[in-house]
Scaffold this motif. Structure first.
Motif, PDB file in Angstrom:
ATOM      1  N   GLY A 296       8.695  61.286  19.410  1.00  0.00           N
ATOM      2  CA  GLY A 296       8.223  59.621  18.270  1.00  0.00           C
ATOM      3  C   GLY A 296       9.325  59.321  17.145  1.00  0.00           C
ATOM      4  O   GLY A 296       9.685  57.806  17.590  1.00  0.00           O
ATOM      5  N   THR A 297      10.275  59.845  16.608  1.00  0.00           N
ATOM      6  CA  THR A 297      11.124  60.465  15.578  1.00  0.00           C
ATOM      7  C   THR A 297      12.359  59.906  16.427  1.00  0.00           C
ATOM      8  O   THR A 297      13.498  58.741  16.465  1.00  0.00           O
ATOM      9  N   HIS A 298      12.255  59.967  18.252  1.00  0.00           N
ATOM     10  CA  HIS A 298      13.691  59.211  18.841  1.00  0.00           C
ATOM     11  C   HIS A 298      13.112  57.888  19.391  1.00  0.00           C
ATOM     12  O   HIS A 298      13.784  57.173  19.466  1.00  0.00           O
ATOM     13  N   LEU A 299      11.701  58.128  19.339  1.00  0.00           N
ATOM     14  CA  LEU A 299      11.520  55.700  19.817  1.00  0.00           C
ATOM     15  C   LEU A 299      11.740  54.972  18.492  1.00  0.00           C
ATOM     16  O   LEU A 299      12.648  53.715  18.642  1.00  0.00           O
TER      17      LEU A 299
ATOM     18  N   GLY B  67      10.173  57.033  26.078  1.00  0.00           N
ATOM     19  CA  GLY B  67       9.897  57.316  25.418  1.00  0.00           C
ATOM     20  C   GLY B  67       8.549  57.109  25.190  1.00  0.00           C
ATOM     21  O   GLY B  67       7.190  57.922  24.718  1.00  0.00           O
ATOM     22  N   ASP B  68       8.580  55.544  25.566  1.00  0.00           N
ATOM     23  CA  ASP B  68       7.231  55.691  25.091  1.00  0.00           C
ATOM     24  C   ASP B  68       5.497  55.709  25.846  1.00  0.00           C
ATOM     25  O   ASP B  68       4.694  56.025  25.829  1.00  0.00           O
ATOM     26  N   ARG B  69       6.301  56.038  27.952  1.00  0.00           N
ATOM     27  CA  ARG B  69       5.452  56.476  28.528  1.00  0.00           C
ATOM     28  C   ARG B  69       5.218  57.673  27.985  1.00  0.00           C
ATOM     29  O   ARG B  69       3.894  58.378  27.706  1.00  0.00           O
ATOM     30  N   ALA B  70       6.095  58.548  27.186  1.00  0.00           N
ATOM     31  CA  ALA B  70       5.892  60.066  26.573  1.00  0.00           C
ATOM     32  C   ALA B  70       4.913  59.746  25.903  1.00  0.00           C
ATOM     33  O   ALA B  70       4.090  60.881  25.823  1.00  0.00           O
TER      34      ALA B  70
ATOM     35  N   GLY C 299       0.530  61.905  25.729  1.00  0.00           N
ATOM     36  CA  GLY C 299       0.382  63.071  24.374  1.00  0.00           C
ATOM     37  C   GLY C 299       1.865  63.759  24.279  1.00  0.00           C
ATOM     38  O   GLY C 299       1.272  64.918  24.006  1.00  0.00           O
ATOM     39  N   ARG C 300       3.236  63.585  24.496  1.00  0.00           N
ATOM     40  CA  ARG C 300       3.571  64.324  24.033  1.00  0.00           C
ATOM     41  C   ARG C 300       5.119  63.893  22.941  1.00  0.00           C
ATOM     42  O   ARG C 300       5.879  64.088  22.800  1.00  0.00           O
ATOM     43  N   GLY C 301       4.387  62.944  22.200  1.00  0.00           N
ATOM     44  CA  GLY C 301       4.733  62.173  21.008  1.00  0.00           C
ATOM     45  C   GLY C 301       5.582  63.292  19.830  1.00  0.00           C
ATOM     46  O   GLY C 301       6.407  63.094  19.330  1.00  0.00           O
TER      47      GLY C 301
END
Length: 299
Positions: A241-244, A271-274, A278-280
């Motif tokens: 989520g931070t990387h996004l 990243g959006d898909r992850a 549920g992997r944020g």
């Protein structure tokens, strides 16, 4: 010179493209009696001048040596050249250094073994100019006994050589993984060069920074590898989520400078898909599950 050659395994090289030429030259420099064949015979002239024998046919080329190295355009070309030979390959060790898929490697191995030949599939992780030097890495997969039998001759192609596994397809998979890594690094460098170029920074200046940055990222790999093997993805530094947020920044920076933003958009799409799966809150290594195609949506 004659005694030197007699102590060396005779080798046949089929295919004299740029890489095939490098292979034949390396065997000749190491004193191996070398037979060559190429669809366009004129390409063999320089090697004949160095002492190689030019075979008049593929069958003659294969019959000339116990070790036959093939390096042609693709696996279709390999099959068209070798399959009509039948029992001519019986008792030979065929080393195929043609680029292809792991499935093609395994299928070719099955054919070779039905003909009575031992088969090694290989991947050359080097440019032609590096063949025969310490910088040349050549990977082999297939029966260890065949590799051990001809290891001294194969070492002529480069000190960096490795037998991976009895699985004939593994060298092709390593080759594919290496290509993924190469293009990812190069595309990142090219995008970065375009960004800094918009501010008047030349690529040569950026290259020094890039090498240091790539080294820093490379140091993360053992830790990432352990997470991947354990399938546990803690986030001690930053979550996906931070990387996004940083990815979004990179997209905006690129667009503002008139730089193509397709690459950072691709990063963000992953990243959006992850996050959607549920992997944020996981660490970045969790993205491997997207490539595996095995992500599970978390509650």
């Amino acid at each position: 010179m004659r005694n030197h050659e007699e102590s060396r395994t005779p080798v046949t090289v089929i295919g004299l493209g740029l890489m095939g030429q490098a292979l034949a030259g390396a065997f000749l420099r190491e004193g191996h009696p070398t037979t060559v064949w190429n669809r366009t015979a004129a390409k063999a002239g320089q090697f004949v001048a160095q002492g190689a024998k030019l075979a008049g046919s593929v069958a003659e080329a294969v019959a000339a040596s116990p070790l036959v190295v093939v390096c042609v355009t693709d696996y279709d070309a390999v099959r068209k050249l070798l399959e009509p030979l039948g029992e001519v390959v019986d008792g030979r060790v065929l080393v195929n250094l043609t680029s292809g898929t792991s499935q093609e490697a395994r299928q070719t191995a099955e054919w070779a073994e039905r003909q009575g030949a031992a088969y090694l599939d290989g991947a050359i992780m080097a440019i032609p100019q590096a063949i025969g030097t310490a910088e040349a890495l050549v990977l082999y997969s297939g029966p260890r006994s065949a590799f051990d039998l001809h290891e001294p001759a194969l070492r002529s192609l480069g000190a960096g050589m490795m037998h991976l596994s009895s699985d004939h397809g593994l060298s092709s998979l390593y080759d594919a993984a290496g290509l993924t890594l190469m293009w990812s690094v190069l595309n990142g460098f090219l995008h970065g060069a375009a960004l800094l170029g918009a501010a008047g920074v030349d690529a040569s200046t950026f290259a020094s920074f890039a090498r240091q940055n790539i080294g820093t990222v490379a140091d993360w790999l053992p830790g990432y590898a352990q997470q991947i093997d354990d399938r546990e993805y803690p986030a001690p530094d930053a979550t996906i989520g931070t990387h996004l947020a940083a990815m979004e920044h990179l997209i905006h920076e690129s667009e503002a400078l008139g730089i193509n933003a397709d690459l950072p958009r691709f990063f963000k799409a992953l990243g959006d898909r992850a996050v959607a799966e549920g992997r944020g809150g996981d660490g970045y290594a969790a993205l491997v599950e997207l490539f595996r195609g095995a992500s599970e949506v978390r509650a």
